[in-house]
Design an enzyme around this catalytic site. Structure first.
Site, PDB file in Angstrom:
ATOM      1  N   HIS A   1       0.870  -1.180   0.000  1.00  0.00           N
ATOM      2  CA  HIS A   1       0.000   0.000   0.000  1.00  0.00           C
ATOM      3  C   HIS A   1       0.910   1.235   0.000  1.00  0.00           C
ATOM      4  CE1 HIS A   1      -2.698   2.979   1.982  1.00  0.00           C
ATOM      5  NE2 HIS A   1      -3.688   2.259   1.489  1.00  0.00           N
TER       6      HIS A   1
ATOM      7  N   ASP B   1       2.973  -4.866   8.037  1.00  0.00           N
ATOM      8  CA  ASP B   1       1.780  -4.036   7.907  1.00  0.00           C
ATOM      9  C   ASP B   1       0.573  -4.979   7.957  1.00  0.00           C
ATOM     10  OD1 ASP B   1      -0.395  -2.629   7.023  1.00  0.00           O
ATOM     11  OD2 ASP B   1       0.524  -1.906   5.167  1.00  0.00           O
TER      12      ASP B   1
ATOM     13  N   GLN C   1      -4.635  -5.240   6.787  1.00  0.00           N
ATOM     14  CA  GLN C   1      -5.656  -6.116   6.186  1.00  0.00           C
ATOM     15  C   GLN C   1      -5.671  -7.502   6.823  1.00  0.00           C
ATOM     16  OE1 GLN C   1      -7.931  -5.102   4.221  1.00  0.00           O
ATOM     17  NE2 GLN C   1      -7.070  -3.166   3.511  1.00  0.00           N
TER      18      GLN C   1
ATOM     19  N   LYS D   1     -10.616  -0.724  10.430  1.00  0.00           N
ATOM     20  CA  LYS D   1     -10.828  -1.902   9.569  1.00  0.00           C
ATOM     21  C   LYS D   1     -11.228  -3.119  10.396  1.00  0.00           C
ATOM     22  CE  LYS D   1      -7.292  -0.409   6.270  1.00  0.00           C
ATOM     23  NZ  LYS D   1      -7.887   0.197   5.085  1.00  0.00           N
TER      24      LYS D   1
ATOM     25  N   CYS E   1      -4.891   2.698  -3.523  1.00  0.00           N
ATOM     26  CA  CYS E   1      -3.634   3.191  -2.920  1.00  0.00           C
ATOM     27  C   CYS E   1      -2.521   2.168  -3.083  1.00  0.00           C
ATOM     28  CB  CYS E   1      -3.816   3.559  -1.453  1.00  0.00           C
ATOM     29  SG  CYS E   1      -4.978   4.890  -1.214  1.00  0.00           S
TER      30      CYS E   1
HETATM   31  N1  7TS Z   1      -1.745  -0.848   4.706  1.00  0.00           N
HETATM   32  C1  7TS Z   1      -2.657  -1.558   4.035  1.00  0.00           C
HETATM   33  C2  7TS Z   1      -2.332  -2.934   3.558  1.00  0.00           C
HETATM   34  C3  7TS Z   1      -3.921  -1.008   3.796  1.00  0.00           C
HETATM   35  O1  7TS Z   1      -4.822  -1.725   3.139  1.00  0.00           O
HETATM   36  C4  7TS Z   1      -4.197   0.297   4.251  1.00  0.00           C
HETATM   37  C5  7TS Z   1      -5.499   0.968   3.955  1.00  0.00           C
HETATM   38  C6  7TS Z   1      -3.208   0.973   4.977  1.00  0.00           C
HETATM   39  C7  7TS Z   1      -1.998   0.360   5.185  1.00  0.00           C
HETATM   40  C8  7TS Z   1      -3.430   2.323   5.535  1.00  0.00           C
HETATM   41  O2  7TS Z   1      -4.347   2.289   6.583  1.00  0.00           O
HETATM   42  P1  7TS Z   1      -4.865   3.623   7.252  1.00  0.00           P
HETATM   43  O3  7TS Z   1      -5.939   3.162   8.171  1.00  0.00           O
HETATM   44  O4  7TS Z   1      -3.707   4.221   7.986  1.00  0.00           O
HETATM   45  O5  7TS Z   1      -5.359   4.501   6.143  1.00  0.00           O
HETATM   46  N2  7TS Z   1      -6.195   0.450   2.831  1.00  0.00           N
HETATM   47  C9  7TS Z   1      -7.268   0.993   2.238  1.00  0.00           C
HETATM   48  C10 7TS Z   1      -7.939   0.373   1.178  1.00  0.00           C
HETATM   49  O6  7TS Z   1      -7.656  -0.715   0.702  1.00  0.00           O
HETATM   50  N3  7TS Z   1      -8.951   1.172   0.774  1.00  0.00           N
HETATM   51  O7  7TS Z   1      -8.956   2.262   1.545  1.00  0.00           O
HETATM   52  C11 7TS Z   1      -7.909   2.168   2.456  1.00  0.00           C
END
Ligand code: 7TS
Length: 419
Positions: free
Chosen positions: A136, A213, A216, A239, A377
Site C-alpha cells: 500500500h 503491515d 488487512q 478496519k 492506494c
Molecule cells: N496498509 C494496508 C495494507 C492497507 O490496506 C491500508 C489501507 C493501509 C496500510 C493504511 O491504513 P490507514 O488506516 O492508515 O489509512 N487500505 C485501504 C484500502 O484498501 N482502501 O482504503 C484504504
C-alpha cells in the site's frame, strides 16, 4: 443458472449466525437506494457494531476526562478504560507485554513512526530498505521520503503474475546493505496472504528488523506476533470494526526502549527543562499529547466483539465467501480476477471486459452494492498488471452468500448497460 451453491463450501459460521451478527450493525437496518445494503468495501473500512458505538457513547457520556493527569475520579476512570485496551491488543496479537502496544492514528502513522524513530537513525547513503511489490502507498512513501533524506535506496521484491511474493527473489535481495524490511501481511489490492513468517526469518538471518503491515490481516486472520517473530506489527482500528483515527503499533519492548520519540509534547516526557528533556518509557514515549481516548475505548470494544466471535471462525467464514465468490465471478462473462494467489484473504479485485471500474462501482451502487473502484492506494500493483484500476469486493464477518449473489446479479446489469 449458477453451478456453485453455498453447500459446496465451508460453513464454519452458519448463514443464520451471520444474519444474527448483521443485526449487531445498525447500518444494515438502513436501505441503500431502496435496497438491502450489500457492503463489500471492508478492506477500505468496516462497519461498526452497536457495542462499539455504545462504548464510545458511554465514554463521552458517562466518564470522559483527559487521561493520565487528573486526580479526580473521572480522569482515573478514563485512564483505566484507555489503559485496559493495551491488554486487549496484547492478547489479540499474542504479545508479551502491554508496554509493547503504542496507540497511534492508524497503520499509516505506525509506519511513519517506525520510519522516523527506528529506521532513520540507522540509515545512511548506500543502505537499503526492502519491501515487496504489493505494498500500500503507506508502506512505500514513508521509505521513499527517508531514502531521499539519507541517500539510502528502496529495494522492491517484485510479485509474480498470480500476485505472490517470490520468496527466493526476496531472499536474494537481502544483503549486508539491507537495514530494514517492511512487508504487508495481506495485500489490500490482491488479497494475497504473504508467507511473512518465512520472510521474517530470512531477514533475521541478516540481523535486520522487520515491520509487518497488518492493516488487512488483523481484521481477518488470527495474528500471533510471537509465532511470526516480527519486530513491529501495525493495524488500524477502523478496519477491525472499531473507530477511525486510532490504530496500533506493536513493537518489541527492547527496540521501543532504544527508539527516540516520534513527536514531542505533553505526556511523553519524564522531566523537562529549557536545556533538555528526559523521555518517558514506552509506550508513553510515543504518545505525545492528548490521545484519541474515546477512539481507543471503541477499539477495545471492537476487539472484544471480534474475539467473542473468534478470529478463526471469522477467517473461515470469509474464506468460504471468497471461494464461493471466486467461483461465481468466474461464471460471469468478461470477468477477470486480478490476484490469484494460492493463499488469499477475502479480497477480490476484478475487471469486467473494458468497462471502467468506476462505472462498475456506480451501477453496483444503484443496486445497493458498495464496492471500491480505483487503484486502492497501490498504484505499483496496477502498474505491474498494466491496468489503471480494478473493481474490488472485500468481505467482512457480516457478509453472506446472498451478498455474493446480489453482486453477481448486479454485474449482469453492468453487462446489459456497457457490453
Ligand atoms: N496498509 C494496508 C495494507 C492497507 O490496506 C491500508 C489501507 C493501509 C496500510 C493504511 O491504513 P490507514 O488506516 O492508515 O489509512 N487500505 C485501504 C484500502 O484498501 N482502501 O482504503 C484504504
Amino acid at each position: 443458472m449458477s453451478t456453485v451453491t453455498p453447500m459446496q463450501t465451508h460453513d464454519a459460521v452458519t448463514p443464520l449466525a451471520v444474519e444474527r451478527l448483521r443485526a449487531d450493525f445498525p447500518i444494515f437496518a438502513r436501505p441503500m437506494n431502496g435496497k438491502r445494503l450489500v457492503f463489500l468495501d471492508n478492506a477500505a473500512s468496516a462497519q461498526k457494531p452497536e457495542a462499539v458505538i455504545r462504548a464510545i457513547d458511554e465514554c463521552y457520556g458517562e466518564y470522559y476526562a483527559n487521561i493520565h493527569r487528573g486526580v479526580y475520579q473521572l480522569s482515573q476512570r478514563s485512564t483505566q478504560a484507555y489503559e485496559a485496551v493495551r491488554g486487549k491488543v496484547r492478547a489479540l496479537l499474542n504479545g508479551a507485554d502491554d508496554r509493547e502496544v503504542v496507540f497511534v492514528r492508524g497503520a499509516t502513522e505506525a509506519i511513519n513512526l517506525v520510519a522516523h524513530s527506528y529506521v532513520r537513525p540507522r540509515l545512511g547513503p548506500g543502505d537499503e530498505i526492502l519491501i515487496t511489490g504489493m505494498e500500500h502507498h503507506s508502506n512505500i512513501v514513508p521509505w521513499q521520503l527517508l531514502c531521499e533524506e539519507t541517500g539510502a535506496t528502496l529495494v522492491v521484491s517484485p510479485i509474480t503474475d498470480k500476485g505472490e511474493v517470490d520468496v527466493e527473489d526476496f531472499r536474494s535481495r537481502l544483503t549486508a546493505r539491507t537495514k530494514f524490511v517492511s512487508i504487508v501481511h495481506v495485500s489490500n489490492a490482491l488479497g494475497t496472504v504473504n508467507p511473512v513468517q518465512e520472510m521474517i526469518a530470512a531477514a533475521h538471518e541478516f540481523g535486520v528488523a522487520v515491520l509487518v503491515d497488518g492493516a488487512q490481516s488483523v481484521p481477518h486472520l488470527s495474528v500471533d506476533v510471537a509465532e511470526l517473530d516480527c519486530d513491529f506489527y501495525c493495524f488500524s482500528g477502523h478496519k477491525i470494526y472499531g473507530p477511525s483515527g486510532v490504530g496500533v503499533l506493536w513493537g518489541r519492548l527492547d527496540l521501543l526502549r532504544e527508539m527516540r520519540p516520534y513527536q514531542g509534547g505533553g505526556e511523553m516526557i519524564r522531566y523537562v527543562t529549557f536545556e533538555r528533556s528526559e523521555f518517558a518509557e514506552p509506550p508513553q514515549r510515543f504518545e505525545a499529547g492528548t490521545p484519541n481516548i474515546a477512539g481507543v475505548v471503541g477499539l477495545g470494544a471492537a476487539i472484544d466483539y471480534v474475539c467473542a466471535i473468534g478470529t478463526e471462525r471469522i477467517a473461515a467464514h470469509e474464506h468460504a465467501l471468497l471461494e464461493y465468490a471466486t467461483a461465481r465471478l468466474g461464471e460471469v462473462e468478461g470477468v477477470r480476477i486480478i490476484g490469484t494467489a494460492t493463499a488469499k484473504a477475502g479480497v477480490i479485485s476484478f475487471l469486467m471486459g473494458r468497462v471502467h471500474p468506476h462505472d462498475i462501482g456506480t451501477v453496483l451502487d444503484l443496486e445497493g452494492v458498495a464496492i471500491r473502484a480505483g487503484h486502492h492506494c497501490a498504484q505499483p500493483v496496477m502498474q505491474r498488471y498494466g491496468i489503471p484500476a480494478t473493481a474490488r469486493a472485500s468481505f467482512g464477518l457480516y457478509n453472506t452468500y446472498d451478498d455474493v449473489d446480489v453482486l453477481v446479479r448486479a454485474l449482469d446489469k453492468v453487462r446489459e448497460l456497457f457490453i
